[in-house]
Design a protein around this motif. Structure first.
Motif, PDB file in Angstrom:
ATOM      1  N   MET A 124      41.747  11.917  -9.151  1.00 26.04           N
ATOM      2  CA  MET A 124      42.882  11.448  -9.941  1.00 26.04           C
ATOM      3  C   MET A 124      44.066  11.227  -8.994  1.00 26.04           C
ATOM      4  O   MET A 124      44.288  12.001  -8.085  1.00 26.04           O
ATOM      5  N   LYS A 125      44.805  10.163  -9.246  1.00 23.30           N
ATOM      6  CA  LYS A 125      45.906   9.795  -8.365  1.00 23.30           C
ATOM      7  C   LYS A 125      47.060  10.803  -8.460  1.00 23.30           C
ATOM      8  O   LYS A 125      47.395  11.290  -9.543  1.00 23.30           O
ATOM      9  N   ARG A 126      47.655  11.119  -7.315  1.00 27.97           N
ATOM     10  CA  ARG A 126      48.807  12.026  -7.252  1.00 27.97           C
ATOM     11  C   ARG A 126      50.059  11.255  -7.642  1.00 27.97           C
ATOM     12  O   ARG A 126      50.395  10.248  -7.038  1.00 27.97           O
ATOM     13  N   LEU A 127      50.747  11.730  -8.660  1.00 36.53           N
ATOM     14  CA  LEU A 127      51.971  11.096  -9.128  1.00 36.53           C
ATOM     15  C   LEU A 127      53.200  11.657  -8.419  1.00 36.53           C
ATOM     16  O   LEU A 127      54.168  10.936  -8.170  1.00 36.53           O
ATOM     17  N   LEU A 128      53.157  12.967  -8.123  1.00 34.67           N
ATOM     18  CA  LEU A 128      54.336  13.643  -7.591  1.00 34.67           C
ATOM     19  C   LEU A 128      53.916  14.988  -7.020  1.00 34.67           C
ATOM     20  O   LEU A 128      52.995  15.622  -7.547  1.00 34.67           O
ATOM     21  N   THR A 129      54.597  15.415  -5.959  1.00 34.11           N
ATOM     22  CA  THR A 129      54.436  16.771  -5.441  1.00 34.11           C
ATOM     23  C   THR A 129      55.788  17.462  -5.522  1.00 34.11           C
ATOM     24  O   THR A 129      56.793  16.922  -5.034  1.00 34.11           O
ATOM     25  N   LEU A 130      55.813  18.619  -6.167  1.00 35.01           N
ATOM     26  CA  LEU A 130      57.014  19.445  -6.249  1.00 35.01           C
ATOM     27  C   LEU A 130      56.768  20.669  -5.371  1.00 35.01           C
ATOM     28  O   LEU A 130      56.019  21.562  -5.743  1.00 35.01           O
ATOM     29  N   ASP A 131      57.369  20.700  -4.198  1.00 30.09           N
ATOM     30  CA  ASP A 131      57.128  21.762  -3.225  1.00 30.09           C
ATOM     31  C   ASP A 131      58.443  22.458  -2.916  1.00 30.09           C
ATOM     32  O   ASP A 131      59.332  21.871  -2.297  1.00 30.09           O
ATOM     33  N   LEU A 132      58.566  23.717  -3.347  1.00 29.45           N
ATOM     34  CA  LEU A 132      59.789  24.477  -3.096  1.00 29.45           C
ATOM     35  C   LEU A 132      59.892  24.977  -1.656  1.00 29.45           C
ATOM     36  O   LEU A 132      60.951  25.402  -1.226  1.00 29.45           O
ATOM     37  N   LYS A 133      58.782  24.976  -0.928  1.00 31.56           N
ATOM     38  CA  LYS A 133      58.746  25.428   0.469  1.00 31.56           C
ATOM     39  C   LYS A 133      59.347  26.825   0.637  1.00 31.56           C
ATOM     40  O   LYS A 133      60.000  27.113   1.627  1.00 31.56           O
ATOM     41  N   ASP A 134      59.110  27.688  -0.351  1.00 33.72           N
ATOM     42  CA  ASP A 134      59.625  29.060  -0.315  1.00 33.72           C
ATOM     43  C   ASP A 134      58.517  30.062   0.006  1.00 33.72           C
ATOM     44  O   ASP A 134      58.576  31.218  -0.397  1.00 33.72           O
ATOM     45  N   TYR A 135      57.520  29.640   0.740  1.00 31.59           N
ATOM     46  CA  TYR A 135      56.341  30.438   1.068  1.00 31.59           C
ATOM     47  C   TYR A 135      56.029  30.233   2.549  1.00 31.59           C
ATOM     48  O   TYR A 135      56.606  29.356   3.198  1.00 31.59           O
ATOM     49  N   THR A 136      55.110  31.037   3.041  1.00 32.10           N
ATOM     50  CA  THR A 136      54.613  30.840   4.398  1.00 32.10           C
ATOM     51  C   THR A 136      53.126  30.532   4.316  1.00 32.10           C
ATOM     52  O   THR A 136      52.453  30.909   3.345  1.00 32.10           O
ATOM     53  N   GLU A 137      52.616  29.850   5.335  1.00 30.86           N
ATOM     54  CA  GLU A 137      51.215  29.420   5.324  1.00 30.86           C
ATOM     55  C   GLU A 137      50.231  30.582   5.441  1.00 30.86           C
ATOM     56  O   GLU A 137      49.055  30.414   5.158  1.00 30.86           O
ATOM     57  N   ASP A 138      50.700  31.760   5.850  1.00 30.74           N
ATOM     58  CA  ASP A 138      49.790  32.900   5.984  1.00 30.74           C
ATOM     59  C   ASP A 138      49.660  33.717   4.697  1.00 30.74           C
ATOM     60  O   ASP A 138      48.911  34.684   4.642  1.00 30.74           O
ATOM     61  N   MET A 139      50.371  33.318   3.641  1.00 28.17           N
ATOM     62  CA  MET A 139      50.294  34.029   2.359  1.00 28.17           C
ATOM     63  C   MET A 139      48.942  33.769   1.692  1.00 28.17           C
ATOM     64  O   MET A 139      48.395  32.676   1.805  1.00 28.17           O
ATOM     65  N   PRO A 140      48.421  34.746   0.941  1.00 30.38           N
ATOM     66  CA  PRO A 140      47.241  34.474   0.118  1.00 30.38           C
ATOM     67  C   PRO A 140      47.612  33.426  -0.932  1.00 30.38           C
ATOM     68  O   PRO A 140      48.774  33.304  -1.323  1.00 30.38           O
ATOM     69  N   VAL A 141      46.615  32.668  -1.390  1.00 35.13           N
ATOM     70  CA  VAL A 141      46.851  31.550  -2.300  1.00 35.13           C
ATOM     71  C   VAL A 141      46.254  31.832  -3.674  1.00 35.13           C
ATOM     72  O   VAL A 141      45.119  32.290  -3.783  1.00 35.13           O
TER      73      VAL A 141
END
Length: 169
Positions: A1-18
């Motif tokens: 499905m096509k991506r319409l929008l990404t809402l990214d607060l960037k309030d996390y780090t890449e080493d956090m569990p997901v």
């Protein structure tokens, strides 16, 4: 499905569990109005919610719409629109990166309705089904904007208003 929008607060780090979640959202239109949930404080929310277990998106959409609005989706009418991706730190579990895929679908509903079966949280927050004009939804949600989902839903309604999202049939 096509991506319409990404809402990214960037309030996390890449080493956090997901924690990753997949949800479906129903765009049901009638006479220029959209089926919505309205809270006790006046915020509008697009009907939908999490895909459970091995449900396909159509089954999840039918269930969520029935639970939240009492409307009965006509499965053959379900038309994919696109996805809004939300990325942020989980509000319930600090230190966890939250990724939510919200898949939006146009759909039609039967004339008959059934009783809603909302969650305890939805009931506590005074949510109830309404039909509203897109312009009103955007104006009201813009004035409240306390939750990230309001931004997601309001941005989607704006896409309807400005023609970035159109129903094919």
């Amino acid at each position: 499905m096509k991506r319409l929008l990404t809402l990214d607060l960037k309030d996390y780090t890449e080493d956090m569990p997901v924690f990753e979640k997949h949800t479906v959202r129903a765009i049901i239109m009638r006479d220029g109005r959209i089926s919505m949930q309205l809270s006790g404080i006046g915020e509008y929310k697009i009907p939908g919610g999490g895909v459970e277990g091995d449900e396909n998106h159509t089954v999840a959409l039918e269930r969520e719409v029935r639970e939240e609005t009492g409307l009965l989706v006509i499965p053959e009418s379900v038309e994919p629109i696109g996805e809004i991706l939300e990325v942020r730190q989980d509000v319930f579990k600090k230190g966890v990166k939250y990724i939510c895929h919200s898949y939006f679908y146009f759909c039609d509903v039967e004339e008959r309705t059934v009783d809603t079966t909302m969650t305890a949280s939805e009931i506590a927050n005074g949510f109830h089904p309404v039909w509203e004009y897109p312009e009103v939804i955007c104006r009201v949600n813009d004035s409240i904007q306390t939750e990230q989902w309001q931004k997601r839903d309001t941005e989607f309604i704006r896409m309807l208003l400005d023609g970035r999202v159109k129903r094919r049939r």
